[in-house]
Scaffold this motif. Structure first.
Motif, PDB file in Angstrom:
ATOM      1  N   PRO A 130      35.129  12.035 -41.715  1.00  0.00           N
ATOM      2  CA  PRO A 130      36.059  12.338 -40.934  1.00  0.00           C
ATOM      3  C   PRO A 130      37.604  11.618 -41.041  1.00  0.00           C
ATOM      4  CG  PRO A 130      34.705  10.558 -39.936  1.00  0.00           C
ATOM      5  CD  PRO A 130      33.957  11.306 -41.054  1.00  0.00           C
ATOM      6  N   CYS A 131      38.789  12.164 -40.885  1.00  0.00           N
ATOM      7  CA  CYS A 131      39.889  11.734 -40.912  1.00  0.00           C
ATOM      8  C   CYS A 131      40.628  11.721 -42.196  1.00  0.00           C
ATOM      9  CB  CYS A 131      39.913  10.390 -40.110  1.00  0.00           C
ATOM     10  SG  CYS A 131      39.647  10.431 -38.762  1.00  0.00           S
ATOM     11  N   GLN A 156      48.798  12.670 -41.950  1.00  0.00           N
ATOM     12  CA  GLN A 156      49.550  11.274 -41.601  1.00  0.00           C
ATOM     13  C   GLN A 156      49.881  10.526 -42.972  1.00  0.00           C
ATOM     14  OE1 GLN A 156      46.219   9.698 -39.544  1.00  0.00           O
ATOM     15  NE2 GLN A 156      47.141   9.942 -37.716  1.00  0.00           N
ATOM     16  N   GLU A 161      40.491  18.032 -39.562  1.00  0.00           N
ATOM     17  CA  GLU A 161      40.615  18.120 -41.270  1.00  0.00           C
ATOM     18  C   GLU A 161      40.741  19.730 -41.445  1.00  0.00           C
ATOM     19  OE1 GLU A 161      38.396  14.806 -39.394  1.00  0.00           O
ATOM     20  OE2 GLU A 161      38.060  16.652 -39.046  1.00  0.00           O
ATOM     21  N   TYR A 168      49.105  17.504 -38.302  1.00  0.00           N
ATOM     22  CA  TYR A 168      48.060  16.777 -38.379  1.00  0.00           C
ATOM     23  C   TYR A 168      47.919  15.610 -39.708  1.00  0.00           C
ATOM     24  CZ  TYR A 168      46.732  20.448 -35.250  1.00  0.00           C
ATOM     25  OH  TYR A 168      46.793  21.412 -34.337  1.00  0.00           O
ATOM     26  N   THR A 209      45.185  11.278 -45.076  1.00  0.00           N
ATOM     27  CA  THR A 209      44.430  10.829 -43.719  1.00  0.00           C
ATOM     28  C   THR A 209      45.096  11.910 -42.810  1.00  0.00           C
ATOM     29  OG1 THR A 209      46.198   9.226 -43.381  1.00  0.00           O
ATOM     30  CG2 THR A 209      44.230   8.470 -44.539  1.00  0.00           C
ATOM     31  N   CYS A 210      44.036  12.135 -41.678  1.00  0.00           N
ATOM     32  CA  CYS A 210      44.760  13.075 -40.669  1.00  0.00           C
ATOM     33  C   CYS A 210      43.948  12.687 -39.267  1.00  0.00           C
ATOM     34  CB  CYS A 210      44.236  14.603 -40.947  1.00  0.00           C
ATOM     35  SG  CYS A 210      42.766  14.643 -41.193  1.00  0.00           S
ATOM     36  N   ILE A 211      44.450  13.412 -38.426  1.00  0.00           N
ATOM     37  CA  ILE A 211      44.035  13.122 -36.836  1.00  0.00           C
ATOM     38  C   ILE A 211      42.475  13.531 -37.014  1.00  0.00           C
ATOM     39  CG2 ILE A 211      44.052  13.973 -34.428  1.00  0.00           C
ATOM     40  CD1 ILE A 211      46.879  14.124 -34.982  1.00  0.00           C
ATOM     41  N   LYS A 212      41.625  12.785 -36.292  1.00  0.00           N
ATOM     42  CA  LYS A 212      40.199  13.022 -36.325  1.00  0.00           C
ATOM     43  C   LYS A 212      39.756  14.412 -35.680  1.00  0.00           C
ATOM     44  CE  LYS A 212      35.907  10.909 -34.858  1.00  0.00           C
ATOM     45  NZ  LYS A 212      35.032   9.864 -34.280  1.00  0.00           N
TER      46      LYS A 212
END
Length: 291
Positions: free
Chosen positions: A116-117, A152, A45, A150, A39-42
């Motif tokens: 996303p994310c 997570q 990607e 970025y 998972t990452c910051i919106k």
């Protein structure tokens, strides 16, 4: 002739419906495991994919050193070039030979999720995504450095399959058997950690119950004091499964939370040490004034 071609095509299709171990394949999927969900910051990607390529290649080179013959050949080339000075035919032959060398197989591939994310990086053998992720998480836990900006949460996937009960049963058998066979006398307390994304065909309860049936006898569910965690990621029509330890102790493999917790604790220690030094210096000053 057309009949023979049709029969050949039918045989090929029949082969595609079964794995090498004889288990049937009930569906198709766009995301192919083993691999790692991250998972990452919106909106970041693309950036996180680049970060992960660099990170995973570095970890894989450490865990699975690549002693490929191509490197040895590259080292030999300079010597050959010295011998071939002025011989154009030998130089051309050497260049053609270098072009024919097999390219180094790419160990990591980004699979498009169009969501996303979240990104998914598939892994090629000999890379083990569980060992890869655990190594990175341990590094972050020990140093407080995430090595990414970025990314997570990291979720390894030892194997994946289409989301239907026969395929999930087959996948669980392939993953659970080698894990629990390492120490057959050990009876683990386990917990199933299921995350659903963009999926509504099978309910959470149905999936959990089906996976629990596949766990070998002797191991018990313990939601509060689990020793091993069965991670299940369902994304659209794909189900990925792996087994890990210390999942809660390591902040559910969220590198940002691990880094923040470590750095905050170190700042707290530094603050307490600074307070003690200040208090000690104040006492020394008081003693000097009294004298």
């Amino acid at each position: 002739m057309p009949n023979e071609k049709r029969k050949s095509d039918e045989r090929d299709k029949a082969r595609q419906r079964f794995r090498s171990d004889g288990t049937p394949i009930w569906g198709q999927r766009s995301i192919d495991g083993p691999g790692v969900w991250v998972t990452c910051i919106k909106g970041k990607e693309k950036q996180v994919v680049r970060e992960l390529y660099n990170l995973f290649e570095s970890l894989a080179s450490e865990l699975w050193p690549d002693g490929s013959s191509s490197r040895a050949q590259d080292k030999e080339d300079p010597d050959e070039s010295d011998d071939d000075d002025g011989d154009i035919e030998k130089q051309i032959a050497r260049e053609i030979a270098s072009m024919k060398r097999p390219r180094k197989q790419q160990r990591f591939t980004n699979c498009q999720t169009n969501t996303p994310c979240v990104v998914f990086i598939s892994c090629k053998p000999p890379v083990d995504p569980v060992k890869l992720v655990v190594k990175h998480i341990q590094n972050v836990f020990e140093t407080g450095v995430t090595q990414t900006r970025y990314a997570q949460r990291f979720t390894p996937v030892a194997g994946s399959c289409p989301v239907n009960l026969p395929e999930i049963q087959s996948l669980c058998t392939r993953i659970f058997k080698p894990f629990f066979a390492v120490d057959p006398d050990q009876q683990y307390k386990y917990k199933i950690e299921l995350r659903l994304r963009n999926h509504s065909t099978l309910s959470r309860t149905t999936i959990i119950q089906e996976i629990a049936k596949c766990v070998p006898e002797g191991h018990k569910v313990d939601l509060d004091n689990a020793e091993v965690f069965i991670l299940v990621e369902v994304f659209k029509n794909v189900c990925g499964i792996s087994i890990v330890k210390d999942y809660y102790r390591l902040q559910k493999f969220n590198v940002m939370e691990i880094s923040n917790a470590r750095n905050n604790s170190q700042e707290g220690v530094k603050g307490r040490v600074a307070d003690k030094v200040t208090a000690a210096s104040d006492e020394d000053i008081g003693d000097t004034n009294e004298s």
